[in-house]
Design a protein around this motif. Structure first.
Motif, mmCIF file in Angstrom:
data_model
loop_
_atom_site.group_PDB
_atom_site.id
_atom_site.type_symbol
_atom_site.label_atom_id
_atom_site.label_comp_id
_atom_site.label_asym_id
_atom_site.label_seq_id
_atom_site.Cartn_x
_atom_site.Cartn_y
_atom_site.Cartn_z
ATOM 1 N N ILE A 7 -65.765 42.756 2.669
ATOM 2 C CA ILE A 7 -65.188 41.454 2.389
ATOM 3 C C ILE A 7 -65.721 40.926 1.055
ATOM 4 C CG2 ILE A 7 -65.026 40.957 4.853
ATOM 5 C CD1 ILE A 7 -67.298 38.878 4.402
ATOM 6 N N THR A 8 -65.005 39.984 0.486
ATOM 7 C CA THR A 8 -65.484 39.309 -0.721
ATOM 8 C C THR A 8 -64.917 37.906 -0.745
ATOM 9 O OG1 THR A 8 -65.840 39.555 -3.103
ATOM 10 C CG2 THR A 8 -63.609 40.003 -2.297
ATOM 11 N N HIS A 12 -62.492 30.581 -8.646
ATOM 12 C CA HIS A 12 -61.697 30.292 -9.838
ATOM 13 C C HIS A 12 -62.519 30.686 -11.061
ATOM 14 C CE1 HIS A 12 -59.572 28.164 -12.983
ATOM 15 N NE2 HIS A 12 -58.569 28.007 -12.148
ATOM 16 N N PRO A 13 -61.957 31.462 -11.987
ATOM 17 C CA PRO A 13 -62.734 31.978 -13.115
ATOM 18 C C PRO A 13 -63.385 30.909 -13.990
ATOM 19 C CG PRO A 13 -60.590 33.051 -13.007
ATOM 20 C CD PRO A 13 -60.585 31.972 -11.982
ATOM 21 N N VAL A 14 -62.724 29.787 -14.220
ATOM 22 C CA VAL A 14 -63.315 28.752 -15.064
ATOM 23 C C VAL A 14 -64.506 28.114 -14.359
ATOM 24 C CG1 VAL A 14 -62.916 26.531 -16.201
ATOM 25 C CG2 VAL A 14 -61.210 28.341 -16.381
ATOM 26 N N GLY A 123 -61.657 36.102 0.695
ATOM 27 C CA GLY A 123 -61.627 34.652 0.858
ATOM 28 C C GLY A 123 -61.651 33.972 -0.502
ATOM 29 N N ILE A 124 -61.473 32.666 -0.485
ATOM 30 C CA ILE A 124 -61.451 31.865 -1.704
ATOM 31 C C ILE A 124 -62.603 30.866 -1.642
ATOM 32 C CG2 ILE A 124 -60.090 30.264 -3.122
ATOM 33 C CD1 ILE A 124 -58.859 33.089 -2.880
ATOM 34 N N THR A 125 -63.484 30.926 -2.626
ATOM 35 C CA THR A 125 -64.669 30.073 -2.638
ATOM 36 C C THR A 125 -64.307 28.597 -2.617
ATOM 37 O OG1 THR A 125 -65.914 31.776 -3.797
ATOM 38 C CG2 THR A 125 -66.803 29.551 -3.892
ATOM 39 N N GLU A 126 -63.302 28.199 -3.383
ATOM 40 C CA GLU A 126 -62.914 26.784 -3.415
ATOM 41 C C GLU A 126 -62.378 26.303 -2.071
ATOM 42 O OE1 GLU A 126 -63.339 28.117 -7.489
ATOM 43 O OE2 GLU A 126 -62.255 28.973 -5.811
ATOM 44 N N SER A 131 -61.792 29.613 4.495
ATOM 45 C CA SER A 131 -61.953 31.066 4.383
ATOM 46 C C SER A 131 -62.863 31.612 5.481
ATOM 47 C CB SER A 131 -62.503 31.436 3.004
ATOM 48 O OG SER A 131 -61.541 31.172 2.011
ATOM 49 N N ILE A 132 -63.943 30.882 5.777
ATOM 50 C CA ILE A 132 -64.855 31.317 6.848
ATOM 51 C C ILE A 132 -64.155 31.244 8.207
ATOM 52 C CG2 ILE A 132 -66.995 30.744 8.080
ATOM 53 C CD1 ILE A 132 -67.404 32.170 5.363
ATOM 54 N N GLU A 133 -63.405 30.172 8.412
ATOM 55 C CA GLU A 133 -62.650 30.044 9.670
ATOM 56 C C GLU A 133 -61.666 31.203 9.814
ATOM 57 O OE1 GLU A 133 -62.137 27.029 11.841
ATOM 58 O OE2 GLU A 133 -63.839 25.948 11.014
#
Length: 191
Positions: A7-8, A12-14, A123-126, A131-133
């Motif tokens: 998993i990862t 967002h890159p900025v 998942g998406i950090t933002e 994402s965890i759910e």
């Protein structure tokens, strides 16, 4: 069936770029408030960010494409892959960007996309909580009620590596540079 899942979490890159600078400047190297070779002020941050134009791809894309400075034992990695996109100075970035055998933007994107397709979960950090759910629902058919950390994240009590005051140096005060970086970063997705 027991085993493992790959998993990862993508960011967002900025936001990742801004956070990388602030982490390196304030947490990792004696908290001097700067990255060596750049002034310890907003102008130093601005120059550092402008120099990142010399980096083809940034953290996540480079790592997923196999073009990452921690691949010291990878004899097939080109010099451009041996630079640390956060920490190297302008002259080192210029030398690396001049490598004729470096991965093209398209090759880097295609390799990164292939690596992501091999992942069991992205998942998406933002959208960390969601994402965890979703991770728990996908692999455990639950919201993670039995997991204390997941419960704290869901309730907003657990925030890993989050600065309480935000970043000292931010792109908010440099809209032109932010626009330029955003165009460069997202131009990779044309492929």
């Amino acid at each position: 069936k027991k085993g493992y899942k790959i998993i990862t979490m993508l960011r967002h890159p900025v936001g990742l770029l801004e956070s990388s600078y602030n982490y390196e400047a304030f947490a990792r190297h004696g908290q001097t408030g700067q990255i060596p070779g750049y002034m310890a002020d907003q102008e130093g941050f601005k120059q550092w960010a402008a120099d990142r134009h010399l980096v083809e791809g940034f953290d996540a894309i480079r790592m997923l494409a196999g073009c990452w400075y921690e691949h010291d034992d990878n004899v097939n990695a080109t010099r451009d892959c041996m630079v640390n996109p956060t920490y190297n100075k302008k002259d080192e970035l210029q030398a690396a960007s001049a490598v004729k055998t470096k991965l093209s933007r398209k090759e880097m994107y295609v390799k990164a996309r292939e690596a992501l397709r091999e992942m069991d979960y992205v998942g998406i950090t933002e959208n960390f909580q969601e994402s965890i759910e979703l991770l728990h629902r996908t692999f455990f058919n639950a919201r993670g009620e039995g997991n204390k950390v997941c419960k704290k994240i869901r309730e907003g009590d657990k925030k890993e590596n989050v600065q309480k005051t935000g970043h000292k140096y931010s792109f908010k005060s440099m809209p032109k540079l932010l626009d330029d970086l955003t165009v460069k970063i997202f131009s990779i997705f044309r492929y």
